[in-house]
Design a protein around this motif. Structure first.
Motif, PDB file in Angstrom:
ATOM      1  N   TYR A   1      91.279   8.671  86.200  1.00 16.70           N
ATOM      2  CA  TYR A   1      92.463   8.651  85.340  1.00 16.70           C
ATOM      3  C   TYR A   1      93.276   9.916  85.607  1.00 16.70           C
ATOM      4  CZ  TYR A   1      95.612   7.825  81.511  1.00 16.70           C
ATOM      5  OH  TYR A   1      96.758   7.576  80.787  1.00 16.70           O
TER       6      TYR A   1
ATOM      7  N   VAL B   1      92.020   2.580  80.801  1.00 13.55           N
ATOM      8  CA  VAL B   1      90.591   2.846  80.641  1.00 13.55           C
ATOM      9  C   VAL B   1      89.844   1.533  80.440  1.00 13.55           C
ATOM     10  CG1 VAL B   1      88.850   3.955  79.168  1.00 13.55           C
ATOM     11  CG2 VAL B   1      90.985   5.159  79.721  1.00 13.55           C
TER      12      VAL B   1
ATOM     13  N   ALA C   1      86.951  -0.082  82.769  1.00 19.42           N
ATOM     14  CA  ALA C   1      85.615  -0.245  82.185  1.00 19.42           C
ATOM     15  C   ALA C   1      85.130  -1.691  82.233  1.00 19.42           C
ATOM     16  CB  ALA C   1      85.622   0.252  80.739  1.00 19.42           C
TER      17      ALA C   1
ATOM     18  N   LYS D   1      81.983   4.496  86.741  1.00 23.30           N
ATOM     19  CA  LYS D   1      82.203   5.718  85.975  1.00 23.30           C
ATOM     20  C   LYS D   1      83.696   6.007  85.936  1.00 23.30           C
ATOM     21  CE  LYS D   1      80.054  10.231  85.339  1.00 23.30           C
ATOM     22  NZ  LYS D   1      78.933  11.087  85.796  1.00 23.30           N
ATOM     23  N   ILE D   2      84.170   6.569  84.815  1.00 22.45           N
ATOM     24  CA  ILE D   2      85.572   6.959  84.675  1.00 22.45           C
ATOM     25  C   ILE D   2      85.643   8.468  84.484  1.00 22.45           C
ATOM     26  CG2 ILE D   2      87.692   6.702  83.318  1.00 22.45           C
ATOM     27  CD1 ILE D   2      86.647   3.951  82.435  1.00 22.45           C
TER      28      ILE D   2
ATOM     29  N   VAL E   1      93.514   8.144  75.438  1.00 22.94           N
ATOM     30  CA  VAL E   1      92.621   8.046  76.589  1.00 22.94           C
ATOM     31  C   VAL E   1      91.232   8.578  76.226  1.00 22.94           C
ATOM     32  CG1 VAL E   1      92.191   8.896  78.938  1.00 22.94           C
ATOM     33  CG2 VAL E   1      94.486   8.141  78.272  1.00 22.94           C
TER      34      VAL E   1
ATOM     35  N   LYS F   1      87.760   6.477  76.246  1.00 23.14           N
ATOM     36  CA  LYS F   1      86.590   6.878  77.041  1.00 23.14           C
ATOM     37  C   LYS F   1      85.344   6.960  76.172  1.00 23.14           C
ATOM     38  CE  LYS F   1      87.062  10.160  80.169  1.00 23.14           C
ATOM     39  NZ  LYS F   1      87.490  11.440  80.787  1.00 23.14           N
ATOM     40  N   ARG F   2      85.497   7.504  74.969  1.00 24.14           N
ATOM     41  CA  ARG F   2      84.342   7.563  74.070  1.00 24.14           C
ATOM     42  C   ARG F   2      83.801   6.166  73.784  1.00 24.14           C
ATOM     43  NH1 ARG F   2      87.129  11.820  71.316  1.00 24.14           N
ATOM     44  NH2 ARG F   2      88.190  10.284  70.011  1.00 24.14           N
TER      45      ARG F   2
ATOM     46  N   PHE G   1      81.969   4.346  76.828  1.00 22.54           N
ATOM     47  CA  PHE G   1      80.756   4.982  77.352  1.00 22.54           C
ATOM     48  C   PHE G   1      79.549   4.119  77.007  1.00 22.54           C
ATOM     49  CE2 PHE G   1      77.108   7.891  76.660  1.00 22.54           C
ATOM     50  CZ  PHE G   1      76.916   8.244  77.982  1.00 22.54           C
TER      51      PHE G   1
ATOM     52  N   ILE H   1      81.103   8.211  81.817  1.00 27.59           N
ATOM     53  CA  ILE H   1      82.308   9.037  81.769  1.00 27.59           C
ATOM     54  C   ILE H   1      81.925  10.467  82.114  1.00 27.59           C
ATOM     55  CG2 ILE H   1      83.424   7.569  80.036  1.00 27.59           C
ATOM     56  CD1 ILE H   1      82.798   9.766  77.952  1.00 27.59           C
ATOM     57  N   ASP H   2      82.916  11.259  82.510  1.00 28.16           N
ATOM     58  CA  ASP H   2      82.624  12.644  82.834  1.00 28.16           C
ATOM     59  C   ASP H   2      82.352  13.443  81.569  1.00 28.16           C
ATOM     60  OD1 ASP H   2      85.268  12.298  82.056  1.00 28.16           O
ATOM     61  OD2 ASP H   2      86.120  13.594  83.586  1.00 28.16           O
TER      62      ASP H   2
ATOM     63  N   VAL I   1      84.347  14.200  77.287  1.00 30.53           N
ATOM     64  CA  VAL I   1      85.538  14.148  76.434  1.00 30.53           C
ATOM     65  C   VAL I   1      85.903  15.592  76.141  1.00 30.53           C
ATOM     66  CG1 VAL I   1      86.532  13.358  74.265  1.00 30.53           C
ATOM     67  CG2 VAL I   1      84.871  11.923  75.465  1.00 30.53           C
TER      68      VAL I   1
END
Length: 434
Positions: free
Chosen positions: A133, A196, A200, A211-212, A220, A224-225, A228, A233-234, A236
């Motif tokens: 993203y 997102v 996903a 994975k994002i 965003v 992402k939360r 998951f 995800i990397d 937040v």
């Protein structure tokens, strides 16, 4: 006039005052959460049609098909070719340094053989497909493209799907050029929670990723939360942070500008100085007031420093190190003599910038280590983004006949103790007798 909170560790209220100023609640807005939930459900059920609808509503792009929202890879290289040479050289030099650093992080598979012939080990494989993203509009960060995409490519990820919103159809050529340099596979001009969701869950056009990664706004982050578990995800991330430990011997203008470098990101960013020299803190304060009027993002810096900035007088550098470990900052500058000695005592920080000539801004763009770092004290238990975030580890177990005799008895005994008879019998079947 700007007033920055000033503390001294000699005050009995120091710790409570510090913790109050460090406190940051992401304040997950209920309205944002409801909107994001609705978007995720819509995209999951209606796929491309939902993405097209939201892109028209939020980015004012009225197109008929998703194909119109995918950029040809050739357009990325065209953007790179059109850059002024000085920009292209800087982009490619930064990419080369980021790539060289991250090549040191690649994990390798390994095995070992026990005396009875049992082989144990670990097999390392890359993720198949990653979503990147990238913010669009006013917030355009080609450096983030490099920092997120290059480690994935070094790890061996086959497909890197980039999503970047282009409100009113306006594209950022530097971002596209960075995607070309980093080796992005596909690019879609979509953004927000809908992007997102598309990554996903997958749609007819956009493949589901594993994975994002990458920064974004509150919508965003909320998306992402929520996704998951369906995908990785990397992190937040919270607001940007910098903590400077200075012994009072650095040019105070340098320290003031280093504090500005994070304050200009966001009104919620936090800049902190720890120093045992009260006169130097006075000098830095004077530099702040002198330099602030010339900053294009003066209002943002002023709001950040006024609300969350802290100037702390410590007894000595030992105390400064202890406070830094408590704060666990995203960025930590050690503007002191023999910084390597003090760095060895830092347990919690996203990145440590050692020495007077090592400003945090170099790490943001071209030093080599990743600039995607843990914030909001999460450096106590998490690490910078790296190649290891795009690789998986799988255990390897090959038990020999002799090993099955020994391990079977141990496993069966423990399994019976847990009341799991099938486990025990399964292990006992492999106890081969002569």
């Amino acid at each position: 006039m700007l007033t920055i909170q000033r503390l001294t560790t000699r005050s009995p209220q120091f710790q409570s005052e510090l913790d109050r100023l460090l406190a940051f609640e992401s304040g997950q807005d209920a309205a944002i959460e409801r909107t994001v939930e609705d978007i995720l459900i819509h995209v999951r059920h209606d796929g491309d049609a939902a993405v097209l609808e939201y892109t028209k509503r939020f980015d004012r792009l009225d197109v008929d098909t998703m194909a119109q929202l995918e950029l040809p890879i050739a357009s990325l290289h065209t953007a790179l070719d059109k850059l002024p040479q000085i920009q292209r050289d800087a982009l490619e030099a930064a990419a080369a340094r980021v790539r060289a650093y991250h090549e040191h992080q690649v994990m390798q598979s390994w095995t070992y053989t026990e005396a009875d012939g049992t082989v144990l080990g670990q097999q390392v494989t890359a993720l198949d497909r990653v979503g990147l993203y990238v913010p669009g509009g006013k917030a355009a960060y080609p450096s983030s493209v490099l920092m997120n995409a290059i480690p994935a490519k070094v790890a061996g990820v086959d497909e890197l799907i980039m999503v970047v919103p282009t409100p009113d159809g306006v594209q950022n050529e530097l971002v596209l050029a960075a995607a070309a340099v980093a080796g992005v596979t596909r690019v879609f001009t979509i953004g927000g929670a809908q992007a997102v969701a598309a990554l996903a869950y997958g749609t007819a056009t956009i493949p589901q990723v594993d994975k994002i990664v990458g920064p974004g706004n509150a919508y965003v982050a909320a998306a992402k939360r929520r996704v998951f578990g369906t995908v990785g995800i990397d992190m937040v991330a919270g607001p940007s942070e910098i903590l400077v430990i200075c012994d009072g011997k650095t040019n105070p203008d340098w320290i003031a500008m280093d504090l500005f470098s994070q304050a200009e990101h966001d009104e919620l960013a936090q800049s902190i100085l720890l120093c045992p020299d009260a006169a130097f803190i006075d000098a830095v304060t004077a530099s702040i007031h002198k330099l602030l009027p010339e900053m294009p993002r003066r209002e943002v810096i002023e709001a950040s420093l006024g609300d969350r900035g802290i100037l702390i007088e410590v007894r000595d550098l030992d105390e400064a190190i202890a406070i830094a470990n408590h704060i666990a900052p995203e960025h930590l500058e050690l503007s002191v003599d023999q910084p390597e000695v003090w760095a060895a005592r830092i347990k919690h920080a996203g990145a440590i910038f050692m020495g007077r000539t090592t400003c945090e801004a170099l790490g943001d763009y071209c030093a080599g280590p990743n600039h995607v770092l843990p914030t909001s004290r999460t450096a106590r238990f998490s690490s910078p983004l790296g190649v290891y975030d795009f690789q998986k580890r799988t255990s390897l177990i090959q038990v020999s006949e002799q090993g099955a005799r020994t391990l079977g008895k141990i496993a069966a005994t423990l399994a019976y103790g847990e009341g799991l008879q099938a486990h025990a019998r399964s292990a006992e079947y492999r106890i081969i007798t002569d």
